[in-house]
Write a protein that holds these residues in place. Structure first.
Motif, PDB file in Angstrom:
ATOM      1  N   PHE A  76      13.370  62.718  67.913  1.00 44.38           N
ATOM      2  CA  PHE A  76      14.655  62.032  67.809  1.00 44.38           C
ATOM      3  C   PHE A  76      15.476  62.293  69.066  1.00 44.38           C
ATOM      4  O   PHE A  76      15.622  63.437  69.492  1.00 44.38           O
ATOM      5  CB  PHE A  76      15.468  62.559  66.614  1.00 44.38           C
ATOM      6  CG  PHE A  76      15.108  61.969  65.287  1.00 44.38           C
ATOM      7  CD1 PHE A  76      13.813  61.998  64.820  1.00 44.38           C
ATOM      8  CD2 PHE A  76      16.082  61.405  64.479  1.00 44.38           C
ATOM      9  CE1 PHE A  76      13.479  61.469  63.586  1.00 44.38           C
ATOM     10  CE2 PHE A  76      15.773  60.876  63.240  1.00 44.38           C
ATOM     11  CZ  PHE A  76      14.462  60.902  62.789  1.00 44.38           C
ATOM     12  N   GLY A  77      16.031  61.227  69.638  1.00 42.01           N
ATOM     13  CA  GLY A  77      17.049  61.342  70.665  1.00 42.01           C
ATOM     14  C   GLY A  77      18.337  60.731  70.149  1.00 42.01           C
ATOM     15  O   GLY A  77      18.402  60.259  69.008  1.00 42.01           O
ATOM     16  N   LEU A  78      19.371  60.725  70.984  1.00 34.23           N
ATOM     17  CA  LEU A  78      20.625  60.084  70.587  1.00 34.23           C
ATOM     18  C   LEU A  78      20.576  58.589  70.863  1.00 34.23           C
ATOM     19  O   LEU A  78      20.757  57.773  69.972  1.00 34.23           O
ATOM     20  CB  LEU A  78      21.807  60.719  71.319  1.00 34.23           C
ATOM     21  CG  LEU A  78      22.173  62.134  70.890  1.00 34.23           C
ATOM     22  CD1 LEU A  78      23.356  62.636  71.707  1.00 34.23           C
ATOM     23  CD2 LEU A  78      22.507  62.182  69.399  1.00 34.23           C
ATOM     24  N   GLU A  79      20.336  58.208  72.122  1.00 32.20           N
ATOM     25  CA  GLU A  79      20.216  56.808  72.489  1.00 32.20           C
ATOM     26  C   GLU A  79      19.590  56.722  73.866  1.00 32.20           C
ATOM     27  O   GLU A  79      19.440  57.727  74.560  1.00 32.20           O
ATOM     28  CB  GLU A  79      21.570  56.090  72.489  1.00 32.20           C
ATOM     29  CG  GLU A  79      22.539  56.531  73.568  1.00 32.20           C
ATOM     30  CD  GLU A  79      23.331  57.768  73.220  1.00 32.20           C
ATOM     31  OE1 GLU A  79      23.153  58.784  73.928  1.00 32.20           O
ATOM     32  OE2 GLU A  79      24.115  57.732  72.268  1.00 32.20           O
ATOM     33  N   TRP A  80      19.179  55.516  74.257  1.00 34.09           N
ATOM     34  CA  TRP A  80      18.676  55.319  75.607  1.00 34.09           C
ATOM     35  C   TRP A  80      19.772  55.611  76.621  1.00 34.09           C
ATOM     36  O   TRP A  80      20.955  55.352  76.373  1.00 34.09           O
ATOM     37  CB  TRP A  80      18.237  53.870  75.808  1.00 34.09           C
ATOM     38  CG  TRP A  80      16.935  53.508  75.179  1.00 34.09           C
ATOM     39  CD1 TRP A  80      15.939  54.347  74.789  1.00 34.09           C
ATOM     40  CD2 TRP A  80      16.484  52.183  74.873  1.00 34.09           C
ATOM     41  NE1 TRP A  80      14.892  53.632  74.264  1.00 34.09           N
ATOM     42  CE2 TRP A  80      15.193  52.308  74.309  1.00 34.09           C
ATOM     43  CE3 TRP A  80      17.033  50.911  75.034  1.00 34.09           C
ATOM     44  CZ2 TRP A  80      14.455  51.199  73.893  1.00 34.09           C
ATOM     45  CZ3 TRP A  80      16.304  49.810  74.622  1.00 34.09           C
ATOM     46  CH2 TRP A  80      15.026  49.958  74.058  1.00 34.09           C
ATOM     47  N   SER A  81      19.386  56.103  77.776  1.00 36.11           N
ATOM     48  CA  SER A  81      20.299  56.198  78.909  1.00 36.11           C
ATOM     49  C   SER A  81      20.157  54.916  79.718  1.00 36.11           C
ATOM     50  O   SER A  81      19.088  54.613  80.230  1.00 36.11           O
ATOM     51  CB  SER A  81      19.960  57.417  79.770  1.00 36.11           C
ATOM     52  OG  SER A  81      20.788  57.468  80.903  1.00 36.11           O
ATOM     53  N   GLY A  82      21.216  54.126  79.782  1.00 35.54           N
ATOM     54  CA  GLY A  82      21.137  52.851  80.483  1.00 35.54           C
ATOM     55  C   GLY A  82      22.349  51.998  80.177  1.00 35.54           C
ATOM     56  O   GLY A  82      23.437  52.502  79.939  1.00 35.54           O
ATOM     57  N   ASN A  83      22.154  50.690  80.147  1.00 33.00           N
ATOM     58  CA  ASN A  83      23.224  49.764  79.814  1.00 33.00           C
ATOM     59  C   ASN A  83      22.611  48.571  79.093  1.00 33.00           C
ATOM     60  O   ASN A  83      21.454  48.623  78.676  1.00 33.00           O
ATOM     61  CB  ASN A  83      23.990  49.340  81.073  1.00 33.00           C
ATOM     62  CG  ASN A  83      23.058  48.785  82.144  1.00 33.00           C
ATOM     63  OD1 ASN A  83      22.096  48.076  81.849  1.00 33.00           O
ATOM     64  ND2 ASN A  83      23.320  49.117  83.402  1.00 33.00           N
ATOM     65  N   LYS A  84      23.369  47.493  78.952  1.00 37.14           N
ATOM     66  CA  LYS A  84      22.861  46.379  78.152  1.00 37.14           C
ATOM     67  C   LYS A  84      21.650  45.703  78.793  1.00 37.14           C
ATOM     68  O   LYS A  84      20.887  45.026  78.094  1.00 37.14           O
ATOM     69  CB  LYS A  84      23.960  45.365  77.879  1.00 37.14           C
ATOM     70  CG  LYS A  84      24.528  44.662  79.090  1.00 37.14           C
ATOM     71  CD  LYS A  84      25.647  43.720  78.659  1.00 37.14           C
ATOM     72  CE  LYS A  84      26.238  42.973  79.841  1.00 37.14           C
ATOM     73  NZ  LYS A  84      27.338  42.076  79.406  1.00 37.14           N
ATOM     74  N   ASP A  85      21.435  45.910  80.103  1.00 35.44           N
ATOM     75  CA  ASP A  85      20.225  45.367  80.725  1.00 35.44           C
ATOM     76  C   ASP A  85      18.965  45.979  80.109  1.00 35.44           C
ATOM     77  O   ASP A  85      17.915  45.340  80.061  1.00 35.44           O
ATOM     78  CB  ASP A  85      20.233  45.627  82.231  1.00 35.44           C
ATOM     79  CG  ASP A  85      21.258  44.776  82.965  1.00 35.44           C
ATOM     80  OD1 ASP A  85      21.743  43.784  82.366  1.00 35.44           O
ATOM     81  OD2 ASP A  85      21.588  45.101  84.118  1.00 35.44           O
ATOM     82  N   SER A  86      19.069  47.234  79.650  1.00 34.55           N
ATOM     83  CA  SER A  86      17.917  47.874  79.008  1.00 34.55           C
ATOM     84  C   SER A  86      17.491  47.084  77.777  1.00 34.55           C
ATOM     85  O   SER A  86      16.302  46.939  77.483  1.00 34.55           O
ATOM     86  CB  SER A  86      18.262  49.307  78.608  1.00 34.55           C
ATOM     87  OG  SER A  86      18.813  50.025  79.690  1.00 34.55           O
ATOM     88  N   LEU A  87      18.459  46.571  77.039  1.00 30.40           N
ATOM     89  CA  LEU A  87      18.167  45.831  75.815  1.00 30.40           C
ATOM     90  C   LEU A  87      17.573  44.459  76.096  1.00 30.40           C
ATOM     91  O   LEU A  87      16.801  43.935  75.304  1.00 30.40           O
ATOM     92  CB  LEU A  87      19.447  45.668  74.990  1.00 30.40           C
ATOM     93  CG  LEU A  87      20.111  46.957  74.519  1.00 30.40           C
ATOM     94  CD1 LEU A  87      21.467  46.659  73.911  1.00 30.40           C
ATOM     95  CD2 LEU A  87      19.231  47.684  73.521  1.00 30.40           C
ATOM     96  N   THR A  88      17.936  43.872  77.227  1.00 35.29           N
ATOM     97  CA  THR A  88      17.500  42.507  77.522  1.00 35.29           C
ATOM     98  C   THR A  88      16.285  42.446  78.438  1.00 35.29           C
ATOM     99  O   THR A  88      15.609  41.413  78.488  1.00 35.29           O
ATOM    100  CB  THR A  88      18.648  41.707  78.167  1.00 35.29           C
ATOM    101  OG1 THR A  88      19.054  42.356  79.381  1.00 35.29           O
ATOM    102  CG2 THR A  88      19.840  41.617  77.225  1.00 35.29           C
ATOM    103  N   GLN A  89      15.970  43.535  79.156  1.00 36.17           N
ATOM    104  CA  GLN A  89      14.901  43.482  80.153  1.00 36.17           C
ATOM    105  C   GLN A  89      13.682  44.332  79.804  1.00 36.17           C
ATOM    106  O   GLN A  89      12.564  43.988  80.182  1.00 36.17           O
ATOM    107  CB  GLN A  89      15.447  43.916  81.520  1.00 36.17           C
ATOM    108  CG  GLN A  89      16.507  42.978  82.073  1.00 36.17           C
ATOM    109  CD  GLN A  89      17.029  43.422  83.430  1.00 36.17           C
ATOM    110  OE1 GLN A  89      16.450  44.285  84.091  1.00 36.17           O
ATOM    111  NE2 GLN A  89      18.147  42.850  83.850  1.00 36.17           N
ATOM    112  N   TRP A  90      13.866  45.458  79.104  1.00 34.32           N
ATOM    113  CA  TRP A  90      12.719  46.291  78.776  1.00 34.32           C
ATOM    114  C   TRP A  90      11.856  45.572  77.746  1.00 34.32           C
ATOM    115  O   TRP A  90      12.353  45.075  76.733  1.00 34.32           O
ATOM    116  CB  TRP A  90      13.165  47.639  78.221  1.00 34.32           C
ATOM    117  CG  TRP A  90      13.909  48.488  79.212  1.00 34.32           C
ATOM    118  CD1 TRP A  90      14.238  48.167  80.496  1.00 34.32           C
ATOM    119  CD2 TRP A  90      14.433  49.799  78.984  1.00 34.32           C
ATOM    120  NE1 TRP A  90      14.932  49.190  81.092  1.00 34.32           N
ATOM    121  CE2 TRP A  90      15.068  50.207  80.190  1.00 34.32           C
ATOM    122  CE3 TRP A  90      14.431  50.662  77.898  1.00 34.32           C
ATOM    123  CZ2 TRP A  90      15.690  51.449  80.319  1.00 34.32           C
ATOM    124  CZ3 TRP A  90      15.052  51.891  78.027  1.00 34.32           C
ATOM    125  CH2 TRP A  90      15.667  52.284  79.224  1.00 34.32           C
TER     126      TRP A  90
END
Length: 283
Positions: free
Chosen positions: A40-54
């Motif tokens: 378990f982690g807290l959340e990805w380190s990044g921004n909304k580009d992570s959600l749209t590009q990964w």
């Protein structure tokens, strides 16, 4: 049934204005839901580009008699559809490199003088793959930038304006119970939570419905590596399923990359060896 490769943004319906979105594994790396070790982690380190590009693939599992859930995972094909910038980040970021060494170490009885020959290849093919030694969840679906967090940047993709307090409450009301249902159904041998800070500990315990009274005092572990650069404490808890099965939970300090401290790759493998001594059997 499988879908993808596609982004979490496209797969999980970020424009939902109700709680459906918060009852998905959006923002989780997933992998092998039948793995014996869950992280378990807290959340990805990044921004909304992570959600749209990964890019991820997804497979369907029954949550109960009426509901199904899509499980994300990543394989080599996903990397062929991403830009070089995205691939460089995913292959070189410290968290996944350390977690890759930790995961690799779980496959070894004795990790002395053994290391991954090609960490990048391991990340592409194995780390979050369907046959991985781990299953990776994050408590919160929205990525958190490394230094600042402006929640307003997510208003457009969420399709609704929420305060951070409202967002956290939706996760607590919908996402945390989902994670407990998954644990109850798939009963991993151990759950490992990354982040020993007070706020992180509070969120992990709340997600797993563990009271403060049932938390141990921080314990010390021994690491015989001179370049170790992280706190030497961990907290051990227990998660109890409805069938009264007790699953050990460890809150560990490693991978605290946002604060420029953390493990080295050798330490990650050694900690996996320590896990073997704690009975984290993988079969």
């Amino acid at each position: 049934m499988e879908t993808g490769p596609t982004s979490h943004f496209d797969q999980f319906g970020f424009a939902n204005k109700d709680e459906i979105f918060y009852s998905t594994l959006a923002g989780c790396d997933g992998g092998n839901i039948n793995a014996k070790v869950w992280t378990f982690g807290l959340e990805w380190s990044g921004n909304k580009d992570s959600l749209t590009q990964w890019q991820y693939k997804y497979y369907k599992k029954n949550l109960n008699e009426r509901n199904e859930i899509m499980i994300p995972y990543r394989d080599e094909e996903c990397f062929t559809l991403q830009s070089k910038v995205v691939n460089d980040y995913l292959l070189k970021n410290q968290f996944d490199n350390l977690l890759a060494n930790f995961t690799y170490g779980l496959t070894l009885i004795n990790t002395d003088d053994k290391k991954i020959e090609d960490t990048h290849n391991f990340i592409k093919k194995t780390l979050y793959g369907k046959e991985s030694q781990i299953f990776k969840l994050n408590l919160f679906p929205l990525p958190l930038p490394e230094h600042t967090f402006h929640f307003t940047e997510y208003f457009d993709i969420l399709g609704i304006q929420l305060s951070k307090k409202e967002y956290l409450q939706k996760c607590k009301d919908n996402r945390f119970p989902l994670f407990r249902k998954l644990i109850d159904k798939y009963t991993p041998n151990v759950i490992i939570c990354f982040g020993i800070g007070e706020e992180s500990k509070k969120f992990f315990m709340e997600c797993l419905a563990i009271s403060k009274e049932n938390a141990s005092s921080p314990k010390k572990f021994n690491v015989t590596t001179p370049d170790y650069d992280a706190p030497r404490e961990f907290i051990k808890l227990e998660y109890q399923t409805p069938s009264t099965q007790k699953i050990p939970v460890y809150i560990l300090p490693f991978l605290t990359t946002r604060f420029r401290t953390g493990w080295k790759n050798e330490v990650a493998r050694k900690f996996a060896a320590w896990g073997h001594s704690q009975g984290w059997e993988l079969s």
